[in-house]
Design a protein around this motif. Sequence first.
Motif, PDB file in Angstrom:
ATOM      1  N   TRP A  25       6.049  -0.517  -5.386  1.00 10.45           N
ATOM      2  CA  TRP A  25       6.016  -1.421  -6.425  1.00 10.45           C
ATOM      3  C   TRP A  25       6.041  -0.628  -7.781  1.00 10.45           C
ATOM      4  O   TRP A  25       5.177   0.303  -7.792  1.00 10.45           O
ATOM      5  CB  TRP A  25       4.850  -2.592  -6.547  1.00 10.45           C
ATOM      6  CG  TRP A  25       5.213  -3.318  -7.739  1.00 10.45           C
ATOM      7  CD1 TRP A  25       6.404  -3.812  -8.097  1.00 10.45           C
ATOM      8  CD2 TRP A  25       3.954  -3.880  -8.532  1.00 10.45           C
ATOM      9  NE1 TRP A  25       6.171  -4.770  -9.111  1.00 10.45           N
ATOM     10  CE2 TRP A  25       4.441  -4.769  -9.675  1.00 10.45           C
ATOM     11  CE3 TRP A  25       2.767  -3.650  -8.538  1.00 10.45           C
ATOM     12  CZ2 TRP A  25       4.028  -5.565 -10.444  1.00 10.45           C
ATOM     13  CZ3 TRP A  25       1.907  -4.269  -9.351  1.00 10.45           C
ATOM     14  CH2 TRP A  25       2.618  -5.118 -10.287  1.00 10.45           C
ATOM     15  N   ILE A  26       7.257  -0.535  -8.812  1.00 14.63           N
ATOM     16  CA  ILE A  26       7.279   0.264  -9.666  1.00 14.63           C
ATOM     17  C   ILE A  26       7.271  -0.629 -10.955  1.00 14.63           C
ATOM     18  O   ILE A  26       8.262  -1.652 -10.919  1.00 14.63           O
ATOM     19  CB  ILE A  26       8.539   0.999  -9.821  1.00 14.63           C
ATOM     20  CG1 ILE A  26       8.203   2.196  -8.497  1.00 14.63           C
ATOM     21  CG2 ILE A  26       8.501   1.865 -10.987  1.00 14.63           C
ATOM     22  CD1 ILE A  26       9.325   1.710  -7.294  1.00 14.63           C
ATOM     23  N   ALA A  90       1.363 -11.371  -5.228  1.00 19.40           N
ATOM     24  CA  ALA A  90       1.346 -12.126  -4.086  1.00 19.40           C
ATOM     25  C   ALA A  90       2.688 -12.608  -3.597  1.00 19.40           C
ATOM     26  O   ALA A  90       2.593 -12.421  -2.339  1.00 19.40           O
ATOM     27  CB  ALA A  90       0.647 -13.604  -4.887  1.00 19.40           C
ATOM     28  N   ARG A  91       3.721 -12.500  -4.331  1.00 19.16           N
ATOM     29  CA  ARG A  91       5.049 -12.704  -3.530  1.00 19.16           C
ATOM     30  C   ARG A  91       5.217 -11.409  -2.816  1.00 19.16           C
ATOM     31  O   ARG A  91       5.804 -11.380  -1.672  1.00 19.16           O
ATOM     32  CB  ARG A  91       6.177 -12.898  -4.669  1.00 19.16           C
ATOM     33  CG  ARG A  91       6.014 -14.208  -4.976  1.00 19.16           C
ATOM     34  CD  ARG A  91       7.466 -14.780  -6.004  1.00 19.16           C
ATOM     35  NE  ARG A  91       7.446 -13.861  -7.126  1.00 19.16           N
ATOM     36  CZ  ARG A  91       7.315 -14.201  -8.273  1.00 19.16           C
ATOM     37  NH1 ARG A  91       6.343 -15.426  -8.400  1.00 19.16           N
ATOM     38  NH2 ARG A  91       7.532 -13.573  -9.532  1.00 19.16           N
ATOM     39  N   ILE A  92       4.761 -10.392  -3.331  1.00 21.98           N
ATOM     40  CA  ILE A  92       5.274  -8.854  -2.647  1.00 21.98           C
ATOM     41  C   ILE A  92       4.436  -8.732  -1.629  1.00 21.98           C
ATOM     42  O   ILE A  92       4.866  -8.630  -0.178  1.00 21.98           O
ATOM     43  CB  ILE A  92       5.100  -7.737  -3.283  1.00 21.98           C
ATOM     44  CG1 ILE A  92       5.854  -7.689  -4.768  1.00 21.98           C
ATOM     45  CG2 ILE A  92       5.092  -6.429  -2.583  1.00 21.98           C
ATOM     46  CD1 ILE A  92       5.642  -6.542  -5.772  1.00 21.98           C
ATOM     47  N   GLU A  93       3.097  -9.282  -1.465  1.00 23.99           N
ATOM     48  CA  GLU A  93       2.228  -9.450  -0.318  1.00 23.99           C
ATOM     49  C   GLU A  93       2.816 -10.201   0.859  1.00 23.99           C
ATOM     50  O   GLU A  93       2.750  -9.789   1.934  1.00 23.99           O
ATOM     51  CB  GLU A  93       0.842  -9.684  -0.626  1.00 23.99           C
ATOM     52  CG  GLU A  93      -0.071  -9.624   0.708  1.00 23.99           C
ATOM     53  CD  GLU A  93      -1.556  -9.750   0.131  1.00 23.99           C
ATOM     54  OE1 GLU A  93      -2.462  -9.443   0.889  1.00 23.99           O
ATOM     55  OE2 GLU A  93      -1.723 -10.188  -1.005  1.00 23.99           O
ATOM     56  N   GLY A  97       3.737  -8.028   3.237  1.00 21.56           N
ATOM     57  CA  GLY A  97       2.517  -7.462   3.927  1.00 21.56           C
ATOM     58  C   GLY A  97       1.637  -6.751   3.035  1.00 21.56           C
ATOM     59  O   GLY A  97       0.322  -6.216   3.503  1.00 21.56           O
ATOM     60  N   GLY A  98       1.960  -6.102   1.737  1.00 26.06           N
ATOM     61  CA  GLY A  98       1.100  -5.529   1.047  1.00 26.06           C
ATOM     62  C   GLY A  98       1.976  -4.439   0.122  1.00 26.06           C
ATOM     63  O   GLY A  98       3.081  -4.320   0.318  1.00 26.06           O
ATOM     64  N   ILE A  99       1.376  -3.507  -0.521  1.00 29.81           N
ATOM     65  CA  ILE A  99       1.822  -2.346  -1.061  1.00 29.81           C
ATOM     66  C   ILE A  99       1.133  -1.123  -0.981  1.00 29.81           C
ATOM     67  O   ILE A  99       0.025  -1.185  -0.882  1.00 29.81           O
ATOM     68  CB  ILE A  99       1.775  -2.632  -2.771  1.00 29.81           C
ATOM     69  CG1 ILE A  99       2.468  -4.322  -3.042  1.00 29.81           C
ATOM     70  CG2 ILE A  99       2.458  -1.594  -3.517  1.00 29.81           C
ATOM     71  CD1 ILE A  99       2.299  -4.636  -4.496  1.00 29.81           C
ATOM     72  N   THR A 144      -5.248  -6.565  -2.282  1.00 28.30           N
ATOM     73  CA  THR A 144      -4.353  -6.292  -1.136  1.00 28.30           C
ATOM     74  C   THR A 144      -4.542  -5.178  -0.366  1.00 28.30           C
ATOM     75  O   THR A 144      -4.283  -4.904   0.742  1.00 28.30           O
ATOM     76  CB  THR A 144      -2.946  -6.693  -1.428  1.00 28.30           C
ATOM     77  OG1 THR A 144      -2.014  -6.600  -0.259  1.00 28.30           O
ATOM     78  CG2 THR A 144      -2.320  -5.758  -2.528  1.00 28.30           C
ATOM     79  N   MET A 145      -4.592  -4.139  -1.232  1.00 30.27           N
ATOM     80  CA  MET A 145      -4.984  -2.637  -0.616  1.00 30.27           C
ATOM     81  C   MET A 145      -6.276  -2.413   0.065  1.00 30.27           C
ATOM     82  O   MET A 145      -6.448  -1.923   0.972  1.00 30.27           O
ATOM     83  CB  MET A 145      -5.108  -1.607  -1.685  1.00 30.27           C
ATOM     84  CG  MET A 145      -3.579  -1.554  -2.508  1.00 30.27           C
ATOM     85  SD  MET A 145      -3.545  -0.166  -3.664  1.00 30.27           S
ATOM     86  CE  MET A 145      -1.712   0.242  -3.797  1.00 30.27           C
ATOM     87  N   ARG A 146      -7.382  -3.464  -0.331  1.00 27.42           N
ATOM     88  CA  ARG A 146      -8.757  -3.271   0.413  1.00 27.42           C
ATOM     89  C   ARG A 146      -8.299  -3.879   1.744  1.00 27.42           C
ATOM     90  O   ARG A 146      -8.861  -3.333   2.940  1.00 27.42           O
ATOM     91  CB  ARG A 146      -9.638  -4.301  -0.267  1.00 27.42           C
ATOM     92  CG  ARG A 146     -10.253  -3.485  -1.509  1.00 27.42           C
ATOM     93  CD  ARG A 146     -11.305  -4.481  -2.131  1.00 27.42           C
ATOM     94  NE  ARG A 146     -11.652  -4.029  -3.415  1.00 27.42           N
ATOM     95  CZ  ARG A 146     -11.424  -4.667  -4.667  1.00 27.42           C
ATOM     96  NH1 ARG A 146     -10.922  -6.004  -4.440  1.00 27.42           N
ATOM     97  NH2 ARG A 146     -11.575  -4.220  -5.824  1.00 27.42           N
ATOM     98  N   LYS A 147      -7.488  -4.812   1.910  1.00 26.93           N
ATOM     99  CA  LYS A 147      -7.253  -5.609   3.289  1.00 26.93           C
ATOM    100  C   LYS A 147      -6.526  -4.306   4.125  1.00 26.93           C
ATOM    101  O   LYS A 147      -7.130  -4.469   5.353  1.00 26.93           O
ATOM    102  CB  LYS A 147      -6.289  -6.584   3.084  1.00 26.93           C
ATOM    103  CG  LYS A 147      -6.660  -7.604   2.365  1.00 26.93           C
ATOM    104  CD  LYS A 147      -5.705  -8.909   2.427  1.00 26.93           C
ATOM    105  CE  LYS A 147      -6.146 -10.072   1.295  1.00 26.93           C
ATOM    106  NZ  LYS A 147      -5.188 -10.941   1.162  1.00 26.93           N
TER     107      LYS A 147
END
Length: 265
Positions: A25-26, A90-93, A97-99, A144-147
């Motif tokens: 994501w940029i 949230a939409r990207i996740e 599934g995450g970033i 999301t990165m913690r997940k």
Amino acid sequence: MSKANTQDNKHPFGAGRDLGGKIAWITGAGTGIGQAAAVALAGAGMEIILSGRRKANLDETATLVRAAGCEPVIETLDISDPTEVNKVVARIEERFGGIDVAVLSAGINIKNRTWEKLDVEGWDAVVKIDLNGAFYCCHALLPTMRKKKSGLIINVASWAGVHVSRMGGPAYNAAKHGMVAMSESINMEEAVNGIRSCALCPGEVATPLLEKRPVPVSDEQKAAMLQPEDLGETVLFLARLDERVCVNQLVISPTANRIYVGTKT
């Protein structure tokens, strides 16, 4: 979907970790460093999400990203709005599934930047984007990165985030110093979750931000500066490093560094 990078790399130690299919994501992706980073990461096989305030600029970047082998997703965004930042992440996740890699490149400066000319509105405008906006993005990204127990955040700061410079002005200096400190605080707290943050601190780069300079910059001066593609390659280098590696801060400057030899603001 992205096409895997098919370049034949003959380096005896390999080309670093495989980025094929990973998610990038940029922000600030419409021009300059953000645009160059998007193209470089797309060429390495990553899925690319482009964010920025101006749709026309994002469309231009999207064309370049497609040429590099990826069909990007465009998420128009003003990062100074934390609610909208959260919605985009949230939409990207939900979709991906995450970033895996976030390049936070959105930034501004103002023309009336010296203490003599700076006003409250100008100060607030710079801090709102360059520091608060970066914080909103990091704050949204970390859960999301913690997940995933994994993630790289590249905070595009500035030489002015390491060395106070008359050229940048007090608002820009303060915001970029804050960004560097914020970036390192992520490493202090989130290393246990496999999350890394790099404060990328370039000297002068020939980007559209130069148009806000109080003193015009000549074409000859621009040619001697870092170019956006130089920073694109730097972002790609950071992204390819093994997850055991954290480059806490990377300072990069033109060989002909005008900050060393002296220049007007």
